[in-house]
Scaffold this active site. Structure first.
Site, PDB file in Angstrom:
ATOM      1  CB  SER A  24      -5.299   1.794   7.746  1.00 43.48           C
ATOM      2  OG  SER A  24      -5.036   2.216   9.073  1.00 43.48           O
TER       3      SER A  24
ATOM      4  CE1 TYR B 201      -6.113   6.882   6.101  1.00 43.78           C
ATOM      5  CE2 TYR B 201      -6.252   5.650   8.161  1.00 43.78           C
ATOM      6  CZ  TYR B 201      -5.574   5.971   6.996  1.00 43.78           C
ATOM      7  OH  TYR B 201      -4.365   5.384   6.739  1.00 43.78           O
TER       8      TYR B 201
ATOM      9  CE  LYS C 211      -6.232   3.981   4.041  1.00 46.87           C
ATOM     10  NZ  LYS C 211      -5.385   3.853   2.849  1.00 46.87           N
TER      11      LYS C 211
HETATM   12  P1  NAP Z   1       3.317   9.780   3.454  1.00 46.09           P
HETATM   13  O1  NAP Z   1       4.660   9.388   3.914  1.00 46.09           O
HETATM   14  O2  NAP Z   1       2.763  11.070   3.910  1.00 46.09           O
HETATM   15  O3  NAP Z   1       3.357   9.768   1.845  1.00 46.09           O
HETATM   16  C1  NAP Z   1       2.231  10.112   1.146  1.00 46.09           C
HETATM   17  C2  NAP Z   1       2.523   9.892  -0.335  1.00 46.09           C
HETATM   18  O4  NAP Z   1       1.313  10.058  -1.035  1.00 46.09           O
HETATM   19  C3  NAP Z   1       3.506  10.862  -0.908  1.00 46.09           C
HETATM   20  O5  NAP Z   1       4.325  10.184  -1.826  1.00 46.09           O
HETATM   21  C4  NAP Z   1       2.615  11.873  -1.632  1.00 46.09           C
HETATM   22  O6  NAP Z   1       3.366  12.399  -2.692  1.00 46.09           O
HETATM   23  C5  NAP Z   1       1.507  10.958  -2.121  1.00 46.09           C
HETATM   24  N1  NAP Z   1       0.197  11.512  -2.347  1.00 46.09           N
HETATM   25  C6  NAP Z   1      -0.579  12.206  -1.502  1.00 46.09           C
HETATM   26  N2  NAP Z   1      -1.765  12.477  -2.043  1.00 46.09           N
HETATM   27  C7  NAP Z   1      -1.762  11.922  -3.279  1.00 46.09           C
HETATM   28  C8  NAP Z   1      -2.702  11.854  -4.332  1.00 46.09           C
HETATM   29  N3  NAP Z   1      -3.908  12.421  -4.234  1.00 46.09           N
HETATM   30  N4  NAP Z   1      -2.353  11.201  -5.459  1.00 46.09           N
HETATM   31  C9  NAP Z   1      -1.148  10.638  -5.579  1.00 46.09           C
HETATM   32  N5  NAP Z   1      -0.215  10.663  -4.620  1.00 46.09           N
HETATM   33  C10 NAP Z   1      -0.519  11.304  -3.480  1.00 46.09           C
HETATM   34  O7  NAP Z   1       2.213   8.686   3.766  1.00 46.09           O
HETATM   35  P2  NAP Z   1       2.308   7.168   4.214  1.00 46.09           P
HETATM   36  O8  NAP Z   1       2.206   7.136   5.684  1.00 46.09           O
HETATM   37  O9  NAP Z   1       3.437   6.484   3.554  1.00 46.09           O
HETATM   38  O10 NAP Z   1       0.916   6.624   3.638  1.00 46.09           O
HETATM   39  C11 NAP Z   1       0.819   5.821   2.490  1.00 46.09           C
HETATM   40  C12 NAP Z   1      -0.385   4.919   2.617  1.00 46.09           C
HETATM   41  O11 NAP Z   1      -0.251   4.159   3.806  1.00 46.09           O
HETATM   42  C13 NAP Z   1      -1.736   5.618   2.709  1.00 46.09           C
HETATM   43  O12 NAP Z   1      -2.686   4.920   1.942  1.00 46.09           O
HETATM   44  C14 NAP Z   1      -2.084   5.521   4.190  1.00 46.09           C
HETATM   45  O13 NAP Z   1      -3.465   5.541   4.398  1.00 46.09           O
HETATM   46  C15 NAP Z   1      -1.479   4.183   4.505  1.00 46.09           C
HETATM   47  N6  NAP Z   1      -1.232   3.968   5.927  1.00 46.09           N
HETATM   48  C16 NAP Z   1      -0.341   4.732   6.604  1.00 46.09           C
HETATM   49  C17 NAP Z   1      -0.129   4.489   7.960  1.00 46.09           C
HETATM   50  C18 NAP Z   1       0.841   5.278   8.782  1.00 46.09           C
HETATM   51  O14 NAP Z   1       0.823   5.147  10.008  1.00 46.09           O
HETATM   52  N7  NAP Z   1       1.718   6.052   8.184  1.00 46.09           N
HETATM   53  C19 NAP Z   1      -0.824   3.481   8.596  1.00 46.09           C
HETATM   54  C20 NAP Z   1      -1.713   2.714   7.863  1.00 46.09           C
HETATM   55  C21 NAP Z   1      -1.901   2.965   6.524  1.00 46.09           C
HETATM   56  P3  NAP Z   1       3.240  13.883  -3.311  1.00 46.09           P
HETATM   57  O15 NAP Z   1       3.160  14.830  -2.168  1.00 46.09           O
HETATM   58  O16 NAP Z   1       4.517  13.982  -4.103  1.00 46.09           O
HETATM   59  O17 NAP Z   1       2.001  13.829  -4.146  1.00 46.09           O
HETATM   60  C1  ISN Z   2      -3.715   4.435  11.754  1.00 48.31           C
HETATM   61  C2  ISN Z   2      -4.113   3.208  12.205  1.00 48.31           C
HETATM   62  C3  ISN Z   2      -4.291   3.043  13.559  1.00 48.31           C
HETATM   63  C4  ISN Z   2      -4.070   4.091  14.438  1.00 48.31           C
HETATM   64  C5  ISN Z   2      -3.664   5.302  13.958  1.00 48.31           C
HETATM   65  N1  ISN Z   2      -3.093   6.546  11.905  1.00 48.31           N
HETATM   66  C6  ISN Z   2      -3.488   5.463  12.626  1.00 48.31           C
HETATM   67  C7  ISN Z   2      -3.462   4.926  10.430  1.00 48.31           C
HETATM   68  C8  ISN Z   2      -3.077   6.256  10.593  1.00 48.31           C
HETATM   69  O1  ISN Z   2      -3.565   4.350   9.368  1.00 48.31           O
HETATM   70  O2  ISN Z   2      -2.777   7.019   9.706  1.00 48.31           O
END
Ligand code: NAP
Ligand code: ISN
Length: 342
Positions: free
Chosen positions: A194, A207, A211
Protein backbone atom coordinates in the site's frame (compact mmCIF):
# COMPACT_ATOMS: atom_id res chain seq x y z
CA UNK A 1 -12.83 -1.78 -22.22
CA UNK A 2 -11.39 -5.19 -21.40
CA UNK A 3 -7.74 -5.61 -22.29
CA UNK A 4 -7.04 -9.07 -23.72
CA UNK A 5 -3.81 -10.76 -24.76
CA UNK A 6 -2.01 -14.10 -24.79
CA UNK A 7 0.85 -12.83 -22.63
CA UNK A 8 0.18 -15.33 -19.81
CA UNK A 9 -1.00 -18.27 -21.92
CA UNK A 10 -0.08 -21.62 -20.35
CA UNK A 11 0.48 -20.14 -16.90
CA UNK A 12 -1.54 -20.87 -13.79
CA UNK A 13 -2.10 -18.12 -11.25
CA UNK A 14 -3.38 -18.21 -7.68
CA UNK A 15 -4.95 -14.97 -6.48
CA UNK A 16 -5.89 -14.67 -2.80
CA UNK A 17 -8.74 -12.52 -1.48
CA UNK A 18 -10.12 -12.40 -5.00
CA UNK A 19 -13.89 -12.13 -4.58
CA UNK A 20 -14.04 -8.36 -4.80
CA UNK A 21 -12.03 -5.21 -5.30
CA UNK A 22 -8.42 -5.36 -6.38
CA UNK A 23 -8.11 -9.16 -6.09
CA UNK A 24 -11.07 -9.82 -8.37
CA UNK A 25 -9.79 -7.29 -10.90
CA UNK A 26 -6.37 -8.96 -10.86
CA UNK A 27 -7.94 -12.40 -11.40
CA UNK A 28 -9.96 -11.05 -14.31
CA UNK A 29 -7.00 -9.32 -15.92
CA UNK A 30 -4.62 -12.28 -15.61
CA UNK A 31 -7.39 -14.52 -16.98
CA UNK A 32 -7.94 -12.19 -19.92
CA UNK A 33 -4.22 -12.40 -20.64
CA UNK A 34 -4.47 -16.19 -20.92
CA UNK A 35 -3.63 -17.55 -17.45
CA UNK A 36 -5.63 -20.29 -15.76
CA UNK A 37 -6.90 -18.77 -12.53
CA UNK A 38 -7.48 -20.15 -9.06
CA UNK A 39 -9.22 -17.65 -6.81
CA UNK A 40 -9.92 -17.84 -3.09
CA UNK A 41 -11.41 -15.99 -0.15
CA UNK A 42 -13.00 -16.76 3.22
CA UNK A 43 -16.49 -17.19 1.88
CA UNK A 44 -17.63 -20.10 -0.28
CA UNK A 45 -20.60 -18.37 -1.87
CA UNK A 46 -18.49 -15.33 -2.69
CA UNK A 47 -15.96 -17.65 -4.33
CA UNK A 48 -18.66 -19.36 -6.40
CA UNK A 49 -20.20 -16.04 -7.41
CA UNK A 50 -16.80 -14.69 -8.43
CA UNK A 51 -15.90 -17.80 -10.43
CA UNK A 52 -19.18 -17.36 -12.33
CA UNK A 53 -18.49 -13.66 -12.79
CA UNK A 54 -15.05 -14.41 -14.21
CA UNK A 55 -16.45 -17.07 -16.54
CA UNK A 56 -19.08 -14.64 -17.81
CA UNK A 57 -16.40 -12.02 -18.35
CA UNK A 58 -14.50 -14.40 -20.63
CA UNK A 59 -11.93 -16.06 -18.37
CA UNK A 60 -11.75 -19.56 -19.81
CA UNK A 61 -9.98 -21.51 -17.07
CA UNK A 62 -11.05 -20.50 -13.61
CA UNK A 63 -11.76 -22.34 -10.37
CA UNK A 64 -11.94 -21.31 -6.74
CA UNK A 65 -11.80 -22.60 -3.22
CA UNK A 66 -12.13 -21.27 0.30
CA UNK A 67 -8.97 -19.93 1.86
CA UNK A 68 -9.05 -17.79 4.96
CA UNK A 69 -5.51 -16.63 4.53
CA UNK A 70 -4.76 -16.79 8.26
CA UNK A 71 -5.72 -20.47 8.50
CA UNK A 72 -2.87 -22.93 7.89
CA UNK A 73 -5.21 -25.74 6.81
CA UNK A 74 -6.96 -23.45 4.35
CA UNK A 75 -3.64 -22.45 2.85
CA UNK A 76 -2.72 -26.10 2.41
CA UNK A 77 -6.10 -26.83 0.87
CA UNK A 78 -5.58 -24.07 -1.63
CA UNK A 79 -2.29 -25.59 -2.72
CA UNK A 80 -3.91 -29.06 -2.71
CA UNK A 81 -6.03 -27.84 -5.62
CA UNK A 82 -2.90 -28.09 -7.69
CA UNK A 83 -1.56 -31.20 -6.03
CA UNK A 84 -4.80 -33.11 -6.64
CA UNK A 85 -4.84 -31.96 -10.21
CA UNK A 86 -1.40 -33.40 -10.89
CA UNK A 87 -2.33 -36.75 -9.44
CA UNK A 88 -5.60 -36.85 -11.34
CA UNK A 89 -3.78 -36.36 -14.59
CA UNK A 90 -1.46 -39.23 -13.74
CA UNK A 91 -4.43 -41.42 -12.94
CA UNK A 92 -5.89 -40.61 -16.32
CA UNK A 93 -2.94 -42.28 -17.97
CA UNK A 94 -0.52 -39.51 -18.73
CA UNK A 95 2.47 -41.75 -18.14
CA UNK A 96 5.08 -39.65 -19.86
CA UNK A 97 8.54 -39.32 -18.35
CA UNK A 98 7.58 -35.88 -17.19
CA UNK A 99 4.71 -37.26 -15.17
CA UNK A 100 6.76 -40.11 -13.79
CA UNK A 101 9.13 -37.47 -12.53
CA UNK A 102 6.24 -35.60 -11.02
CA UNK A 103 5.10 -38.77 -9.29
CA UNK A 104 8.55 -39.27 -7.81
CA UNK A 105 8.56 -35.65 -6.76
CA UNK A 106 5.19 -35.98 -5.05
CA UNK A 107 6.27 -39.11 -3.21
CA UNK A 108 9.39 -37.39 -1.99
CA UNK A 109 7.95 -34.05 -1.07
CA UNK A 110 4.27 -34.40 -0.33
CA UNK A 111 1.83 -36.62 1.48
CA UNK A 112 0.43 -38.76 -1.32
CA UNK A 113 -1.98 -40.53 1.03
CA UNK A 114 -3.65 -37.22 1.60
CA UNK A 115 -3.90 -36.72 -2.14
CA UNK A 116 -5.54 -40.14 -2.54
CA UNK A 117 -7.92 -39.39 0.28
CA UNK A 118 -8.94 -36.14 -1.28
CA UNK A 119 -9.24 -37.77 -4.67
CA UNK A 120 -11.73 -40.24 -3.35
CA UNK A 121 -13.89 -37.77 -1.51
CA UNK A 122 -13.83 -34.60 -3.49
CA UNK A 123 -14.76 -35.36 -7.10
CA UNK A 124 -16.36 -32.02 -7.74
CA UNK A 125 -13.20 -30.22 -6.78
CA UNK A 126 -11.19 -32.62 -8.86
CA UNK A 127 -13.26 -31.93 -11.93
CA UNK A 128 -12.97 -28.22 -11.38
CA UNK A 129 -9.21 -28.22 -11.09
CA UNK A 130 -8.21 -30.85 -13.63
CA UNK A 131 -6.56 -28.30 -15.83
CA UNK A 132 -4.48 -26.62 -13.17
CA UNK A 133 -1.45 -28.85 -12.78
CA UNK A 134 1.12 -26.18 -12.10
CA UNK A 135 1.61 -22.88 -10.33
CA UNK A 136 3.50 -20.12 -12.11
CA UNK A 137 2.06 -17.05 -10.43
CA UNK A 138 1.02 -16.28 -6.87
CA UNK A 139 -0.71 -13.00 -6.11
CA UNK A 140 -0.76 -12.42 -2.35
CA UNK A 141 -3.54 -9.87 -2.34
CA UNK A 142 -5.13 -10.50 1.05
CA UNK A 143 -4.84 -7.71 3.58
CA UNK A 144 -7.01 -6.22 6.30
CA UNK A 145 -7.28 -3.03 8.30
CA UNK A 146 -9.69 -3.65 11.16
CA UNK A 147 -8.95 -0.64 13.34
CA UNK A 148 -8.63 3.13 13.00
CA UNK A 149 -6.77 4.76 15.85
CA UNK A 150 -3.53 6.34 16.90
CA UNK A 151 -0.60 3.94 16.86
CA UNK A 152 -0.23 4.18 20.64
CA UNK A 153 -3.76 2.92 21.12
CA UNK A 154 -3.05 -0.33 19.30
CA UNK A 155 -3.20 -3.33 21.63
CA UNK A 156 -1.26 -6.57 21.36
CA UNK A 157 -4.16 -8.56 19.91
CA UNK A 158 -4.65 -6.11 17.08
CA UNK A 159 -0.92 -5.89 16.45
CA UNK A 160 -0.70 -9.68 16.17
CA UNK A 161 -3.80 -9.97 13.98
CA UNK A 162 -2.62 -7.41 11.46
CA UNK A 163 0.84 -8.91 11.21
CA UNK A 164 -0.63 -12.44 11.03
CA UNK A 165 -2.95 -11.62 8.12
CA UNK A 166 -1.06 -8.91 6.27
CA UNK A 167 2.45 -10.37 6.53
CA UNK A 168 2.85 -13.84 8.01
CA UNK A 169 -0.02 -15.62 6.21
CA UNK A 170 1.11 -14.55 2.74
CA UNK A 171 4.70 -15.43 3.58
CA UNK A 172 3.67 -18.94 4.65
CA UNK A 173 1.50 -19.42 1.56
CA UNK A 174 4.43 -18.34 -0.58
CA UNK A 175 6.60 -20.99 1.08
CA UNK A 176 4.02 -23.64 0.21
CA UNK A 177 3.91 -22.56 -3.43
CA UNK A 178 7.66 -22.25 -4.08
CA UNK A 179 8.22 -26.00 -4.74
CA UNK A 180 5.63 -25.85 -7.51
CA UNK A 181 7.32 -22.90 -9.14
CA UNK A 182 10.68 -24.61 -8.89
CA UNK A 183 9.22 -27.63 -10.59
CA UNK A 184 8.28 -25.60 -13.67
CA UNK A 185 11.58 -23.73 -13.73
CA UNK A 186 10.51 -20.47 -12.12
CA UNK A 187 7.63 -18.19 -11.35
CA UNK A 188 6.44 -14.85 -10.15
CA UNK A 189 5.13 -13.77 -6.74
CA UNK A 190 3.26 -10.52 -6.14
CA UNK A 191 2.38 -8.90 -2.83
CA UNK A 192 -0.20 -6.17 -2.42
CA UNK A 193 1.33 -3.56 -0.11
CA UNK A 194 0.00 0.00 0.00
CA UNK A 195 0.93 3.62 -0.40
CA UNK A 196 0.41 3.63 3.37
CA UNK A 197 3.66 1.67 3.65
CA UNK A 198 5.54 4.88 2.80
CA UNK A 199 3.38 7.59 4.33
CA UNK A 200 1.86 6.23 7.53
CA UNK A 201 -1.55 7.89 7.12
CA UNK A 202 -3.08 8.93 10.44
CA UNK A 203 -5.36 6.30 11.93
CA UNK A 204 -3.99 3.39 9.92
CA UNK A 205 -0.37 3.56 11.03
CA UNK A 206 -0.21 -0.09 12.07
CA UNK A 207 -1.70 -1.13 8.74
CA UNK A 208 1.01 0.99 7.12
CA UNK A 209 3.71 -0.67 9.23
CA UNK A 210 2.55 -4.12 8.12
CA UNK A 211 2.63 -2.93 4.53
CA UNK A 212 6.14 -1.51 5.00
CA UNK A 213 7.07 -4.97 6.20
CA UNK A 214 5.49 -6.44 3.07
CA UNK A 215 7.83 -4.29 1.00
CA UNK A 216 10.80 -5.53 3.04
CA UNK A 217 9.56 -9.10 2.68
CA UNK A 218 9.34 -8.62 -1.08
CA UNK A 219 13.00 -7.62 -1.19
CA UNK A 220 14.09 -10.46 1.08
CA UNK A 221 12.23 -13.09 -0.92
CA UNK A 222 13.46 -11.64 -4.20
CA UNK A 223 17.04 -12.11 -3.04
CA UNK A 224 16.40 -15.57 -1.71
CA UNK A 225 14.48 -16.87 -4.73
CA UNK A 226 16.43 -15.30 -7.59
CA UNK A 227 18.53 -18.43 -8.05
CA UNK A 228 15.33 -20.42 -8.57
CA UNK A 229 14.22 -18.01 -11.29
CA UNK A 230 11.35 -16.82 -9.11
CA UNK A 231 10.76 -13.07 -9.21
CA UNK A 232 9.06 -11.31 -6.30
CA UNK A 233 7.54 -7.85 -6.59
CA UNK A 234 4.80 -5.82 -5.00
CA UNK A 235 2.31 -3.12 -5.81
CA UNK A 236 1.64 -0.21 -3.49
CA UNK A 237 -1.74 1.27 -4.37
CA UNK A 238 -2.96 4.60 -3.05
CA UNK A 239 -6.64 5.05 -2.48
CA UNK A 240 -8.45 2.71 -4.82
CA UNK A 241 -12.17 2.49 -5.41
CA UNK A 242 -13.23 -0.89 -4.09
CA UNK A 243 -16.55 -2.39 -3.05
CA UNK A 244 -17.73 -2.22 0.52
CA UNK A 245 -19.69 -4.74 2.56
CA UNK A 246 -23.46 -4.51 2.65
CA UNK A 247 -23.19 -4.42 6.45
CA UNK A 248 -21.35 -1.18 6.26
CA UNK A 249 -23.73 0.23 3.69
CA UNK A 250 -26.66 -0.41 6.01
CA UNK A 251 -24.90 1.42 8.83
CA UNK A 252 -23.83 4.33 6.67
CA UNK A 253 -25.72 7.59 6.79
CA UNK A 254 -24.97 11.25 7.29
CA UNK A 255 -24.99 10.91 11.09
CA UNK A 256 -22.61 7.96 11.40
CA UNK A 257 -20.18 9.11 8.79
CA UNK A 258 -19.30 12.46 10.14
CA UNK A 259 -17.00 13.50 7.35
CA UNK A 260 -15.55 12.48 4.07
CA UNK A 261 -11.91 13.13 4.80
CA UNK A 262 -9.65 10.32 5.81
CA UNK A 263 -8.06 12.35 8.58
CA UNK A 264 -11.35 13.08 10.27
CA UNK A 265 -12.46 9.47 10.11
CA UNK A 266 -9.21 8.42 11.74
CA UNK A 267 -9.62 10.87 14.56
CA UNK A 268 -13.33 10.35 14.96
CA UNK A 269 -13.92 6.76 16.03
CA UNK A 270 -12.69 3.21 16.03
CA UNK A 271 -13.56 0.89 13.19
CA UNK A 272 -14.85 -2.67 13.20
CA UNK A 273 -13.32 -5.82 11.79
CA UNK A 274 -15.47 -5.49 8.67
CA UNK A 275 -14.09 -2.09 7.90
CA UNK A 276 -11.08 -3.24 5.97
CA UNK A 277 -8.75 -1.23 3.82
CA UNK A 278 -11.08 -1.30 0.86
CA UNK A 279 -13.91 0.00 2.95
CA UNK A 280 -11.94 3.03 4.02
CA UNK A 281 -11.32 3.84 0.42
CA UNK A 282 -14.97 3.36 -0.37
CA UNK A 283 -16.05 5.75 2.34
CA UNK A 284 -13.86 8.35 0.74
CA UNK A 285 -14.80 7.97 -2.87
CA UNK A 286 -18.46 7.06 -2.47
CA UNK A 287 -19.18 10.39 -0.83
CA UNK A 288 -16.87 12.37 -3.01
CA UNK A 289 -17.97 15.09 -5.37
CA UNK A 290 -16.67 18.52 -6.21
CA UNK A 291 -18.55 20.14 -3.35
CA UNK A 292 -17.92 17.71 -0.52
CA UNK A 293 -14.45 16.42 -1.06
CA UNK A 294 -11.84 17.95 1.17
CA UNK A 295 -9.40 19.77 -1.03
CA UNK A 296 -6.37 18.33 0.71
CA UNK A 297 -7.45 14.79 -0.19
CA UNK A 298 -7.00 15.35 -3.90
CA UNK A 299 -4.29 17.98 -3.74
CA UNK A 300 -1.75 15.29 -3.03
CA UNK A 301 -2.80 13.23 -6.04
CA UNK A 302 -1.32 14.70 -9.20
CA UNK A 303 -3.88 12.95 -11.40
CA UNK A 304 -6.68 14.41 -9.28
CA UNK A 305 -8.67 11.23 -8.73
CA UNK A 306 -8.62 7.93 -6.90
CA UNK A 307 -7.41 4.78 -8.59
CA UNK A 308 -9.39 1.81 -9.82
CA UNK A 309 -8.90 -1.86 -9.12
CA UNK A 310 -8.38 -2.42 -12.84
CA UNK A 311 -5.43 -0.01 -12.82
CA UNK A 312 -3.80 -2.11 -10.09
CA UNK A 313 -4.54 -5.26 -12.09
CA UNK A 314 -2.80 -3.90 -15.19
CA UNK A 315 0.38 -3.30 -13.19
CA UNK A 316 0.24 -6.81 -11.76
CA UNK A 317 -0.24 -8.33 -15.24
CA UNK A 318 2.90 -6.54 -16.38
CA UNK A 319 4.94 -7.58 -13.32
CA UNK A 320 4.07 -11.28 -13.63
CA UNK A 321 4.70 -11.35 -17.38
CA UNK A 322 7.98 -11.82 -19.22
CA UNK A 323 7.86 -8.10 -20.00
CA UNK A 324 9.12 -7.67 -16.43
CA UNK A 325 11.70 -10.46 -16.60
CA UNK A 326 14.48 -8.22 -15.21
CA UNK A 327 12.40 -6.75 -12.39
CA UNK A 328 12.50 -8.32 -8.96
CA UNK A 329 12.38 -7.02 -5.40
CA UNK A 330 10.56 -3.87 -6.54
CA UNK A 331 7.45 -2.11 -5.37
CA UNK A 332 5.43 -0.07 -7.83
CA UNK A 333 3.39 2.77 -6.37
CA UNK A 334 0.00 3.13 -8.04
CA UNK A 335 -1.17 6.37 -6.49
CA UNK A 336 -1.86 8.87 -9.25
CA UNK A 337 1.37 10.73 -8.62
CA UNK A 338 0.94 11.23 -4.88
CA UNK A 339 4.45 11.68 -3.52
CA UNK A 340 5.75 8.84 -1.38
CA UNK A 341 9.49 8.63 -2.11
CA UNK A 342 12.15 9.91 -4.42
P1 NAP B 1 -12.00 -5.35 -0.77
O1 NAP B 1 -12.59 -4.86 -2.03
O2 NAP B 1 -12.70 -5.04 0.50
O3 NAP B 1 -11.85 -6.94 -0.92
C1 NAP B 1 -11.33 -7.66 0.13
C2 NAP B 1 -11.19 -9.11 -0.33
O4 NAP B 1 -10.49 -9.81 0.67
C3 NAP B 1 -12.50 -9.81 -0.53
O5 NAP B 1 -12.39 -10.65 -1.65
C4 NAP B 1 -12.64 -10.64 0.74
O6 NAP B 1 -13.41 -11.77 0.42
C5 NAP B 1 -11.19 -11.00 1.00
N1 NAP B 1 -10.77 -11.27 2.35
C6 NAP B 1 -10.91 -10.51 3.45
N2 NAP B 1 -10.32 -11.06 4.51
C7 NAP B 1 -9.76 -12.22 4.07
C8 NAP B 1 -9.01 -13.24 4.69
N3 NAP B 1 -8.70 -13.20 5.99
N4 NAP B 1 -8.61 -14.29 3.94
C9 NAP B 1 -8.92 -14.35 2.64
N5 NAP B 1 -9.62 -13.42 2.00
C10 NAP B 1 -10.04 -12.36 2.71
O7 NAP B 1 -10.50 -4.89 -0.57
P2 NAP B 1 -9.43 -4.25 -1.56
O8 NAP B 1 -9.50 -2.79 -1.40
O9 NAP B 1 -9.54 -4.84 -2.91
O10 NAP B 1 -8.08 -4.74 -0.85
C11 NAP B 1 -7.28 -5.78 -1.35
C12 NAP B 1 -5.84 -5.52 -0.97
O11 NAP B 1 -5.46 -4.25 -1.47
C13 NAP B 1 -5.54 -5.50 0.52
O12 NAP B 1 -4.33 -6.16 0.78
C14 NAP B 1 -5.40 -4.01 0.83
O13 NAP B 1 -4.57 -3.79 1.94
C15 NAP B 1 -4.78 -3.54 -0.45
N6 NAP B 1 -4.92 -2.11 -0.68
C16 NAP B 1 -6.14 -1.55 -0.86
C17 NAP B 1 -6.23 -0.17 -1.08
C18 NAP B 1 -7.53 0.53 -1.29
O14 NAP B 1 -7.55 1.77 -1.28
N7 NAP B 1 -8.61 -0.17 -1.53
C19 NAP B 1 -5.08 0.59 -1.13
C20 NAP B 1 -3.85 -0.03 -0.96
C21 NAP B 1 -3.79 -1.38 -0.75
P3 NAP B 1 -14.41 -12.56 1.40
O15 NAP B 1 -15.21 -11.54 2.13
O16 NAP B 1 -15.20 -13.38 0.41
O17 NAP B 1 -13.50 -13.37 2.27
C1 ISN C 1 -4.34 3.65 1.93
C2 ISN C 1 -3.19 4.25 1.51
C3 ISN C 1 -3.09 5.62 1.63
C4 ISN C 1 -4.13 6.36 2.17
C5 ISN C 1 -5.27 5.73 2.58
N1 ISN C 1 -6.37 3.53 2.77
C6 ISN C 1 -5.36 4.38 2.45
C7 ISN C 1 -4.73 2.27 1.95
C8 ISN C 1 -6.02 2.26 2.49
O1 ISN C 1 -4.11 1.29 1.60
O2 ISN C 1 -6.70 1.28 2.67
Amino acid sequence: FKYKSCRLMGKTAIVTAATSGIGLAIAERLGHEGAAIIISSRNDSNVKRSVEFLQRSGVENVAGTICHIGDAQHREKLVDFVRISLFQRMKEGEKSDKFKNVLVFLHRNFNLELVCHLLAFDDETLQAVKKYGRIDILVNNAGINPIFCDILEVNETTWDKLFDINVKASFLLTKLVIPYMEKVGGGSVIFNASFAAYKSPPGIALYGITKTTVIALTKALANSLANKNIRVNCIAPGIVKTKMSSALWSRSNDETIASNTFDEIALGRYGTAEECAGTVAFLLWSRSNDETIASNTFDEIALGRYGTAEECAGTVAFLVSNDASYITGESIIIAGGAQARL
